[in-house]
Structures are given as structure tokens and as C-alpha cells.
Design an enzyme around this catalytic site. Structure first.
Site, PDB file in Angstrom:
ATOM      1  CB  THR A  43      37.772  34.606  41.173  1.00  0.00           C
ATOM      2  OG1 THR A  43      38.943  35.025  40.370  1.00  0.00           O
ATOM      3  CG2 THR A  43      36.749  34.078  40.237  1.00  0.00           C
ATOM      4  CG  HIS A  48      46.524  38.872  38.176  1.00  0.00           C
ATOM      5  ND1 HIS A  48      46.894  38.755  36.943  1.00  0.00           N
ATOM      6  CD2 HIS A  48      45.556  38.027  38.710  1.00  0.00           C
ATOM      7  CE1 HIS A  48      46.202  37.551  36.436  1.00  0.00           C
ATOM      8  NE2 HIS A  48      45.412  37.173  37.579  1.00  0.00           N
ATOM      9  CG  HIS A  51      42.750  40.362  35.193  1.00  0.00           C
ATOM     10  ND1 HIS A  51      43.310  39.935  36.483  1.00  0.00           N
ATOM     11  CD2 HIS A  51      41.849  39.372  34.754  1.00  0.00           C
ATOM     12  CE1 HIS A  51      42.614  38.915  36.881  1.00  0.00           C
ATOM     13  NE2 HIS A  51      41.914  38.468  36.010  1.00  0.00           N
ATOM     14  CE  LYS A  85      41.416  29.539  35.860  1.00  0.00           C
ATOM     15  NZ  LYS A  85      40.822  29.859  34.663  1.00  0.00           N
ATOM     16  NE  ARG A  89      39.026  30.884  40.656  1.00  0.00           N
ATOM     17  CZ  ARG A  89      37.923  30.861  39.808  1.00  0.00           C
ATOM     18  NH1 ARG A  89      36.766  30.376  39.479  1.00  0.00           N
ATOM     19  NH2 ARG A  89      38.716  31.345  38.501  1.00  0.00           N
ATOM     20  CD  GLN A 179      32.498  33.998  28.903  1.00  0.00           C
ATOM     21  OE1 GLN A 179      33.120  33.482  29.762  1.00  0.00           O
ATOM     22  NE2 GLN A 179      33.295  34.443  27.935  1.00  0.00           N
ATOM     23  CG  ASP A 200      42.125  32.040  29.214  1.00  0.00           C
ATOM     24  OD1 ASP A 200      41.786  33.196  28.768  1.00  0.00           O
ATOM     25  OD2 ASP A 200      42.194  31.994  30.381  1.00  0.00           O
ATOM     26  CE  LYS A 235      48.713  32.614  33.051  1.00  0.00           C
ATOM     27  NZ  LYS A 235      47.635  31.901  33.661  1.00  0.00           N
ATOM     28  CE  LYS A 238      49.586  33.298  38.366  1.00  0.00           C
ATOM     29  NZ  LYS A 238      49.002  33.486  39.388  1.00  0.00           N
ATOM     30  CB  THR A 239      57.201  37.343  40.466  1.00  0.00           C
ATOM     31  OG1 THR A 239      56.598  37.384  41.538  1.00  0.00           O
ATOM     32  CG2 THR A 239      57.124  38.303  39.534  1.00  0.00           C
TER      33      THR A 239
END
Length: 426
Positions: A43, A48, A51, A85, A89, A179, A200, A235, A238-239
Site C-alpha cells: 500500500t 516501515h 513491519h 482503520k 484507505r 485473506q 490487529d 505507537k 510514528k514520530t
């Protein structure tokens, strides 16, 4: 025969959120080699650090004799996983999925061994079978095995349904079934008996176990690892400035390294368990020694170096160490042009300049001062360096010699504040 108790190892490293039929799975993994899989939807054009823990878990399992299959979701990425989510998206995935798939495959390939015999890694794309699946067959052969009541009561879906401003589309709702079908195909063709994913993904993984049991009367297993948060509740991954990507062109190795250097002190030994292959007994010893000798900085450096080497390789780690040496030990002669390019990308604040009047002017442009008077005061206070050399001349004008590689000038205020001037020709 595999004799390592992998489930016990994951438990001790705090790496299990959910696991099905734990004792049975533990016995199987301990006594035989299995095929297992984890999926990644393309996606974006890079994975990142959210993962990263999954990739390392794949590597752990392969290390102990099991066969990892990575499933790139070339098909499912066009649908979009709604799990936890806030909204559907919206992106240009349709136009980029093939290109992004190739980039992500290249990233994943860096972590696994594809030439080690029976447990060599394999990468597949679910678009191969999903594009052949017609709607009537899907509804008749797959959909009939799933209860809407059960699906809408999963937390990942329920959170979207109860929102008044954002519901869930049928397209997203069908993701879990696709899935599940992936798991069925991998079990049938490659004897995969275990799917792993983030916490999740437990609902989606459960769907796959359910479908295989219905269609093939086989027992398969699911295992999820926790979604990571730092001790302050933020989380992981993330920054304030955004995502920390695994692609060096999106997040430079230097910035990647600095992320780990700057994590909360309370997270260091927890992350050593999660992200490194260091023995647990050694990590526990390091933590005990820190309580006595306060060596947290040393251990944080070890963590940062280990993960940077794992993700970006030895050469990029050496580049990071060169840059760090320059910024903090003032050895400018060590730095290379590619090192400067990392700094320009995202390592430190930088400005693009065609012409700067003098050093006083540069300090204002780099936000080191607000006026020429303040610039003079900083120079007089011996606080300003050009390419690590202290400047005391109030009227200093940049020369050709200041433009390293004919392009870069490192401007510093004190020991901790740096800015890069990137000179451009007219």
C-alpha cells in the site's frame, strides 16, 4: 529434526499477543520443520518499522529450521484491510501496485535466506490466484462458510460500524474472506500450517483457520505479535515528523539510527528482546548492570547499531558512524559526499543557497539567530563553527574551500545544533 522450543522463546521475548492451540503448535514446531507465512500488502512504496518486528520474527523462525513464505498482497491491496482503520484507505494504489510490489519484495529479500535447502524462503503474490477467482465461485464456495453475525462482532469491524461519520464498505468487509482464502491456497499448495501477523490481524487469521477446517478438515494455526507502543503510549513507528521507513531513500540510515538513539530509556531492554538475536540471558545481564552502573547510553548505542546493520547493512552503518563522528567529534575529514547527501535528505536541517552575503547572514537563514546583531554575539561568544572549525571573524565570508565537494558547508552552533548549507549554481 527441529528441537528448539520456539513458542517458549517468543513468550520470553514478549512476542506473542494471540496464539491458537498453543500446546499443540508448540509440540509441532519443536519436533518438526513447518512452512509458515506472513502477508504484506503493497500500500506504499516501502515498508516501515511497524513491519520490522514481523520481518525479524520471520528471520527467527527460519533460523531455527522452518520455511518462511512471504505473501505480497498484490490482490488484497486493491481492496484494503479495514482492521482497526478509522476510514477506508484513499490512495493511488491501482496505478502503483506493481511498482510498489517490486520494491517491497526487494526489501523483504534482504532479511531472509533464499538458498538454504528445504527451509529456503519463498515470496509469492496473491494476485496470481485472486485474479482468477470469479464472484459466483467466491460467494458459493467461500462466502457460505462465514457468519455475518460473527464477522460484524469482531472489534476490528465493530469500531467502524458504530461510527456515525464513517462506516465500512462491502469491499472492505470482504477483505477478511480474501485473506482466509490466501491461507487456504497456501495450505493446499505449500503445506503452510501457520500464519503470523500483527495483533490487529487476529480476526483475519482466525477466518483462515476456520475456512481451512471447513474445506479441508485440517487443523492449522495462527500467531500474532503485539502492536508496538513506546512507554509513553505513542505507537511505535510514528514520530512527530512522520513514519520511519525501511527504504534508505525515504528515511536515511542516519535518521533511522537516530530514531533508535532517541527512544525512551525505559524501552531499551524491551526492544533488545524484540529486535535483536542477543541471548535473553545477556540482555537481562545488561539491564542489571545498567541498574548498578547507569550504562543506558552504551546499551542504546548497541541497540541502534544492531538494528541499523540488520536493516541497512554494514556499509551504511559505517556511514552513519562517520556522520556521527563528524557531528559530535568534529572530524570533518572522515565524511564522504554520500554522507552529506544523507544529511541533506533528512539528517539535519538544511537550506539551499545560491548566494549568501556572509556568515552573519547564514546564521539567520539557518535559524541560528534572528538578527545580524545576534549573529555577531554568537560569533564573539566562540559558539559558531564552519566545517567544525571555530570562526572568530565577525565579517567572515564563505570561500570556495568552505564548499566541500563543491556543494556542502556544515554550519554549527555549539556542540548540538547543526545545519547544512547546500550550495547551488545559478
Amino acid at each position: 529434526m527441529v528441537t528448539f522450543d520456539f513458542i517458549h522463546e517468543l513468550r520470553n521475548r514478549c512476542l506473542i499477543s494471540h496464539v491458537s492451540n498453543e500446546e499443540q503448535l508448540q509440540d509441532i514446531i519443536k519436533n518438526q520443520s513447518i512452512a509458515f507465512y506472513c502477508g504484506f500488502d503493497p500500500t506504499a512504496d516501502s515498508l516501515h518499522i511497524g513491519h520490522l518486528l514481523l520481518l525479524i520474527t520471520l528471520k527467527r523462525l527460519q533460523k531455527y529450521g522452518h520455511k518462511p513464505i512471504v505473501l505480497v498482497g498484490g490482490g488484497t491491496s486493491l481492496i484494503g484491510d479495514p482492521s482497526f482503520k478509522e476510514k477506508e484507505r484513499l490512495s493511488d494504489i491501482n496505478n502503483n501496485v506493481d511498482k510498489w510490489t517490486q520494491k517491497i519484495i526487494k526489501q523483504i529479500s534482504f532479511f531472509l535466506d533464499f538458498n538454504c535447502g528445504m527451509n529456503s524462503a519463498l515470496i509469492l503474490n496473491n494476485n496470481i490466484w485472486l485474479k482468477k477467482l470469479d464472484l459466483l465461485s467466491f460467494l458459493r464456495n467461500i462466502g457460505k462458510h462465514f457468519s455475518i453475525n460473527t464477522m460484524i462482532n469482531r472489534d476490528s469491524v465493530k469500531q467502524r460500524i458504530i461510527r456515525t461519520d464513517q462506516g465500512i464498505s462491502f469491499t472492505e468487509f470482504s477483505y477478511s474472506l480474501l485473506q482466509a482464502y490466501d491461507f487456504f491456497i497456501l495450505n493446499k499448495k505449500y503445506q503452510v500450517i501457520l500464519q503470523i501477523g500483527g495483533s490487529d490481524q487476529w480476526g483475519n487469521i482466525s477466518s483462515g483457520m476456520h475456512l481451512i477446517n471447513r474445506l479441508s478438515q485440517k487443523d492449522v494455526y495462527g500467531l500474532t505479535i503485539p502492536l508496538l507502543v513506546q512507554s509513553n503510549g505513542i505507537k511505535f513507528g510514528k514520530t512527530e515528523s512522520g513514519t520511519i521507513w525501511l527504504d534508505a531513500k525515504k528515511t536515511s540510515p542516519y535518521k533511522f539510527y537516530q530514531f533508535w538513539i532517541n527512544i525512551d530509556d525505559n524501552s531499551v531492554y524491551y526492544f533488545l528482546k524484540l529486535f535483536t538475536f542477543e541471548e535473553l540471558s545477556i540482555i537481562e545481564l545488561l539491564e542489571k548492570e545498567n541498574n548498578i552502573n547507569n550504562q543506558i547510553i552504551k546499551d542504546k548505542l548497541f541497540l541502534a547499531k544492531t538494528i541499523t546493520r540488520l536493516v541497512h547493512g554494514k556499509e551504511n552503518l559505517l556511514a552513519v558512524e562517520r556522520i556521527t563522528e563528524v557531528l559530535f567529534s568534529r572530524k570533518i575529514h572522515c565524511i564522504t559526499e554520500s554522507d552529506f547527501q544523507q544529511l541533506e535528505q533528512d539528517g539535519i536541517p538544511s537550506i539551499t543557497a545560491y548566494q549568501i552575503k556572509d556568515l552573519q547572514d547564514a546564521l539567520i537563514l539557518c535559524n541560528f539567530s534572528k538578527s545580524r546583531t545576534q549573529s555577531k554575539n554568537l560569533i564573539q561568544a566562540n559558539a559558531i563553527s564552519v566545517n567544525t572549525q571555530k570562526i572568530i571573524n565577525l565579517n567572515y565570508i564563505f570561500s570556495t574551500n568552505d564548499k566541500l565537494f563543491k556543494k556542502f558547508t556544515l554550519l554549527s552552533k555549539g556542540k548540538k545544533h547543526h545545519s547544512l548549507i547546500c550550495w547551488k549554481n545559478f
